[in-house]
Design a protein around this motif. Structure first.
Motif, PDB file in Angstrom:
ATOM      1  N   CYS A  17       0.837  -1.200   0.000  1.00  0.00           N
ATOM      2  CA  CYS A  17       0.000   0.000   0.000  1.00  0.00           C
ATOM      3  C   CYS A  17       0.871   1.248   0.000  1.00  0.00           C
ATOM      4  O   CYS A  17       1.977   1.255   0.555  1.00  0.00           O
ATOM      5  N   LYS A  58      -0.203  -4.629   3.764  1.00  0.00           N
ATOM      6  CA  LYS A  58      -1.466  -5.118   4.313  1.00  0.00           C
ATOM      7  C   LYS A  58      -1.418  -6.640   4.255  1.00  0.00           C
ATOM      8  O   LYS A  58      -1.106  -7.216   3.203  1.00  0.00           O
ATOM      9  N   ALA A  60      -6.259 -10.243   5.095  1.00  0.00           N
ATOM     10  CA  ALA A  60      -7.295  -9.205   5.126  1.00  0.00           C
ATOM     11  C   ALA A  60      -8.136  -9.192   3.861  1.00  0.00           C
ATOM     12  O   ALA A  60      -9.229  -8.613   3.841  1.00  0.00           O
ATOM     13  N   ASP A  62      -9.252   0.120   1.193  1.00  0.00           N
ATOM     14  CA  ASP A  62      -8.176  -0.067   2.176  1.00  0.00           C
ATOM     15  C   ASP A  62      -8.722   0.285   3.562  1.00  0.00           C
ATOM     16  O   ASP A  62      -8.397   1.328   4.135  1.00  0.00           O
ATOM     17  N   SER A  76      -9.235   0.684   7.366  1.00  0.00           N
ATOM     18  CA  SER A  76      -8.167   1.012   8.307  1.00  0.00           C
ATOM     19  C   SER A  76      -8.734   1.224   9.707  1.00  0.00           C
ATOM     20  O   SER A  76      -9.823   1.782   9.854  1.00  0.00           O
ATOM     21  N   GLN A 118      -3.546   1.918  13.945  1.00  0.00           N
ATOM     22  CA  GLN A 118      -2.550   2.395  12.990  1.00  0.00           C
ATOM     23  C   GLN A 118      -1.574   3.386  13.607  1.00  0.00           C
ATOM     24  O   GLN A 118      -0.364   3.311  13.364  1.00  0.00           O
ATOM     25  N   THR A 162       0.957  -1.237   9.583  1.00  0.00           N
ATOM     26  CA  THR A 162       0.396  -2.518   9.164  1.00  0.00           C
ATOM     27  C   THR A 162      -0.655  -3.044  10.131  1.00  0.00           C
ATOM     28  O   THR A 162      -1.667  -3.611   9.710  1.00  0.00           O
ATOM     29  N   LYS A 185      -4.104  -1.929   9.404  1.00  0.00           N
ATOM     30  CA  LYS A 185      -4.569  -2.153   8.038  1.00  0.00           C
ATOM     31  C   LYS A 185      -4.890  -3.614   7.730  1.00  0.00           C
ATOM     32  O   LYS A 185      -5.346  -3.910   6.638  1.00  0.00           O
ATOM     33  N   SER A 186      -4.673  -4.508   8.680  1.00  0.00           N
ATOM     34  CA  SER A 186      -4.599  -5.926   8.339  1.00  0.00           C
ATOM     35  C   SER A 186      -5.634  -6.818   8.994  1.00  0.00           C
ATOM     36  O   SER A 186      -5.551  -8.041   8.899  1.00  0.00           O
ATOM     37  N   GLY A 215      -9.565  -5.802   3.363  1.00  0.00           N
ATOM     38  CA  GLY A 215      -9.037  -5.643   2.010  1.00  0.00           C
ATOM     39  C   GLY A 215      -9.972  -6.116   0.918  1.00  0.00           C
ATOM     40  O   GLY A 215      -9.591  -6.979   0.115  1.00  0.00           O
TER      41      GLY A 215
END
Length: 281
Positions: free
Chosen positions: A75, A100, A104, A155, A157, A162, A170, A173-174, A179
């Protein structure tokens, strides 16, 4: 071409969207839309098929992520100056990269789960770039030639994870379902200029994000070339290229997702996604 994967999670089959918007099965021609199937040679073979001769898929099956067996999702952060400004950060001098987790990744219309302990789950519509040819130290001039195609990415979040829990981005975001990819992979021949695409995202019918890839700080060719200088890109790798302004963190006051809400998002020519927001276990 518009390629897609349909079926239940873990059992998706490859398909093609025909001119009437119907799904045609590609199972007789490839095992999955993944890896070697994304090469120029493989895509040329698929392009030569007569869609009308392919089996028609009945009903309205679940649509999975448009790429299977993804090696990595890279990303790019803060890639629109107006988005950087809304988060209180200066535009970067070089692309900001983070990973990411592939766990996800989910389908474009699967529910998005708010993870345990989250209070700041947020949205981000982004242009996704899917790599078709192995690339290492690829030049900017050659960078688009290693791209198989493009797709819509949300994406998702968690801003506290974060930015308030230490370390890099990461972990925010994961989470599972953070995702969504698709609904389809549009091959690069149908996207002559990836820097001329409109993006948008609604939450509960309210427009939150409106943007254009023309406003990227670093364009797709720059990003692909830049990343390939730090890691080898492999067929099926996905790059999420950054989000325009209008994320929840940038609202005044900030607004974040809650169970029961619905996100809709899309990119010109690349299709739309719809996700119900639910509380994760």
């Amino acid at each position: 071409m518009k390629l897609l994967r349909y079926g239940e999670p873990g059992a998706e089959r490859p398909g093609l969207l025909d001119a009437e918007g119907r799904i045609r099965d590609l199972g007789a021609h490839l095992g999955d839309i993944a890896g070697p199937a994304l090469s120029d040679e493989s895509l040329a073979r698929l392009r030569a098929l007569d869609p009308a001769a392919l089996p028609l898929v009945a009903g309205t099956p679940r649509i999975g992520a448009c790429v299977g067996q993804i090696g990595k999702v890279i990303c790019v952060g803060l890639n629109y100056a107006d988005h950087a400004a809304e988060t209180g950060k200066a535009p970067p001098a070089e692309p900001v990269l983070f990973i990411k987790a592939t766990s996800a990744v989910c389908g474009p219309n699967d529910a998005v789960e708010i993870p345990r302990g989250s209070e700041k789950t947020d949205w981000e519509v982004e242009l996704g770039v899917v790599i078709g040819t192995k690339a290492k130290y690829v030049s900017r001039d050659e960078a688009l030639s290693v791209v198989a195609g493009y797709c819509v990415v949300n994406d998702v979040s968690e801003r506290a994870f974060q930015s308030e829990r230490g370390g890099q981005w990461t972990k925010g975001k994961s989470a599972d379902t953070f995702g969504p990819l698709g609904p389809w992979l549009v091959t690069r021949d149908e996207v002559p200029d990836p820097q001329a695409l409109g993006l948008w995202l609604d939450v509960d019918g309210v427009r939150r994000q409106t943007g254009s890839t023309a406003r990227m700080i670093f364009g797709v060719a720059d990003i692909v070339s830049y990343i390939s200088g730090f890691m080898t890109l492999h067929p099926g790798d996905v790059i999420a290229t950054g989000t325009p302004p209008g994320v929840g963190l940038g609202q005044k006051p900030p607004v974040f997702l809650r169970p029961g809400q619905v996100m809709r998002l899309g990119i010109d020519g690349l299709g739309e996604q719809r996700q119900a927001v639910i509380q994760g276990a």
